[in-house]
Design an enzyme around this catalytic site. Structure first.
Site, PDB file in Angstrom:
ATOM      1  N   ASP A   8      47.549  68.690  84.433  1.00 18.69           N
ATOM      2  CA  ASP A   8      48.133  69.749  85.240  1.00 18.69           C
ATOM      3  C   ASP A   8      47.420  69.762  86.595  1.00 18.69           C
ATOM      4  O   ASP A   8      46.364  69.140  86.763  1.00 18.69           O
ATOM      5  CB  ASP A   8      47.936  71.074  84.483  1.00 18.69           C
ATOM      6  CG  ASP A   8      48.294  72.288  85.305  1.00 18.69           C
ATOM      7  OD1 ASP A   8      49.366  72.293  85.921  1.00 18.69           O
ATOM      8  OD2 ASP A   8      47.479  73.238  85.339  1.00 18.69           O
ATOM      9  N   ASP A  10      47.370  72.972  89.353  1.00 17.01           N
ATOM     10  CA  ASP A  10      46.760  74.257  89.707  1.00 17.01           C
ATOM     11  C   ASP A  10      45.965  74.832  88.538  1.00 17.01           C
ATOM     12  O   ASP A  10      46.469  74.937  87.421  1.00 17.01           O
ATOM     13  CB  ASP A  10      47.842  75.235  90.149  1.00 17.01           C
ATOM     14  CG  ASP A  10      48.519  74.778  91.424  1.00 17.01           C
ATOM     15  OD1 ASP A  10      47.907  74.917  92.489  1.00 17.01           O
ATOM     16  OD2 ASP A  10      49.655  74.261  91.339  1.00 17.01           O
TER      17      ASP A  10
END
Length: 288
Positions: A8, A10
């Protein structure tokens, strides 16, 4: 043995200042040199994902907008899974009733229909998350998204539906009102053709049910001749759950909520403290 690593962005690969640490960059390149496939899986659009990746010199495939779009390392679109227009109009009607601000992600860019509301809502959310910057500095950062073209302004989302070959890929909904957000989520989950998740406590992300990070990752590794058992996924929030449920080695960030940590095999360090790099070196050093 791990042959693919999905991360991922953020709250995971990217720090609060939107940069990727040199430790994380070096670890990713070490993994690639060892023959491990590395793929970024993010809720961001491709353009917003590439902003920190290019600065870091990281070249890899990107699962964008939670799986609504998948791009190869050269930026070529391999798959695209939009929402149908009728479903979108039903969602829009609900969000109007709830007085919810949202941004619309498409194959022709990301759009807002209310500049002032974007500045106030998103700035308030960032302040509530404990950012050390002043409110004025945060507002300037939000303005920059518009100025560099990350977000485009339209008078009405309806005008986008008249564009040729437009694809509606994701809605990103914002609110500080927890009860209203929960009520909206419950209403949207009644649609069997929608995936409703979140990347933070103040947002909802809505995509086609077939457009989820885990679904896209599963297809990606199958095409590479890699099994899900040989795949590691790293993340910090609820839009990462579809990956965690599928992979052989699920890694939660140290900054992830407790319920996310409990569904993972391993908990690494905070995203501000190179947690991605530490998880990658665990794989490399322990020959997992």
């Amino acid at each position: 043995m791990i042959k693919c690593i999905a991360t991922d962005m953020d709250g995971t690969l990217v720090r609060a200042d939107q940069s990727i640490s040199k430790e994380n960059i070096e670890a990713i390149k070490r993994a690639q040199q060892a023959g491990i496939e590395v793929v970024v899986a993010t809720g961001r659009s491709y353009e917003e994902a590439m902003f920190p990746l290019k600065s870091a010199g990281i070249v890899c495939p990107v699962i964008c907008m939670n799986g609504s779009e998948v791009r190869d390392q050269n930026g070529y679109i391999e798959t695209s899974i939009p929402l149908d227009v009728d479903t979108y109009r039903n969602i829009h009607h609900i969000l109007q009733e709830q007085d919810m601000y949202y941004e619309l992600y498409t194959n022709q860019g990301t759009f807002s229909n209310d500049y002032e509301k974007s500045l106030s809502v998103i700035s308030d959310i960032l302040m509530s998350a404990g950012h050390k910057a002043t409110y004025e500095e945060i507002v300037e950062g939000v303005k920059e998204r518009f100025e560099r073209g990350g977000i485009k302004l339209v008078q009405s989302y309806e005008e986008l539906l008249q564009k040729d070959q437009i694809q509606l890929l994701k809605l990103l909904i914002f609110s500080l009102d927890k009860e209203k957000l929960q009520e909206t989520e419950q209403r949207l989950q009644q649609f069997s053709n929608l995936a409703v998740s979140s990347s933070g406590h103040q947002n909802l992300e809505v995509t086609n049910i077939k457009a989820q990070k885990g679904v896209a990752l599963e297809k990606y590794v199958m095409q590479k001749g890699i099994s899900l058992k040989e795949t590691m996924a790293m993340g910090d929030s609820y839009n990462d759950v579809s990956m965690f449920e599928r992979v052989g080695f699920a890694v939660a960030m140290g900054n992830a909520p407790q319920d996310i940590k409990e569904m993972c095999h391993y908990i690494t360090d905070h995203n501000e403290n190179h947690g991605v790099a530490k998880a990658i070196y665990k794989v490399l050093n322990e020959n997992l």
